[in-house]
Design an enzyme around this catalytic site. Structure first.
Site: not given
Ligand code: RBF
Length: 163
Positions: A30, A65, A88-90, A93, A96, A121
């Site tokens: 992601w 995740f 990288c988690v951004i 809105e 999550h 981490f």
């Molecule tokens: N995974 C990331 O690594 N970074 C993100 O910014 C991110 N944003 C997400 C936003 C939403 C609304 C959802 C449903 C998932 C997002 N995920 C993101 C994916 C998450 O880490 C994971 O792969 C999924 O939720 C499946 O378990």
């Protein structure tokens, strides 16, 4: 780790590791543009520290995740001395961002204690893509690079403590 004041990307690689060291890297796909730059930084740093590519095991997971479980599988099956988790988690809105960031941080900390090995981490938790770019090879360095350096330091510390 990821701040304007604290940037480890200009560290020195004087910490040489022994030839039997293996390091795992788990990378979230992601925000791949960012996480694959983090991977490049981490790999370069490990190679500069004297590891060969056969000592580095890289695996990919769908999102941040999934990083703790991916790391656990490396710890269980790949005889690694440390695992570097890159993601990288951004901030979006929806809530999550908070749930994912917290779950990943908790999961990674638990692995450190449960396996008595460094699980690093290397997850950017940022407000924008711009901030992520700045920290994955931009003006604030490359946090993948720093995560690799942290892994090297922790392996060296563990070895020193065991003497
Ligand atoms: N995974 C990331 O690594 N970074 C993100 O910014 C991110 N944003 C997400 C936003 C939403 C609304 C959802 C449903 C998932 C997002 N995920 C993101 C994916 C998450 O880490 C994971 O792969 C999924 O939720 C499946 O378990």
């Amino acid at each position: 780790m990821s701040s304007t004041q604290h940037n480890l990307s200009s560290f020195s690689t004087d910490q040489q590791l022994s030839a039997d060291i293996r390091i795992g890297i788990v990378v979230a796909d992601w925000n791949q543009e960012i996480t694959h730059s983090l991977l490049q930084g981490a790999q370069q740093t490990l190679l500069r520290a004297g590891l060969t590519s056969t000592q580095i095991v890289v695996k990919f997971v769908p999102g941040s995740f999934e990083l703790p479980l991916g790391a656990q599988w490396l710890l269980e099956n790949q005889q690694v001395h440390a695992v570097i988790c890159l993601g990288c988690v951004i901030q979006g809105e929806t809530p999550h961002f908070t749930f994912i960031s917290q779950a990943v941080a908790d999961g990674i900390m638990r692995l450190n204690i449960d396996y008595n090995l460094p699980v690093i981490f290397g997850v950017l938790t940022v407000n924008s893509l711009e901030q992520a770019k700045d920290r994955s090879g931009g003006m604030h360095g490359n946090k993948g690079d720093e995560a690799a350096y942290t892994a090297i330091r922790m392996i060296a510390l563990q070895q020193a403590c065991e003497k």
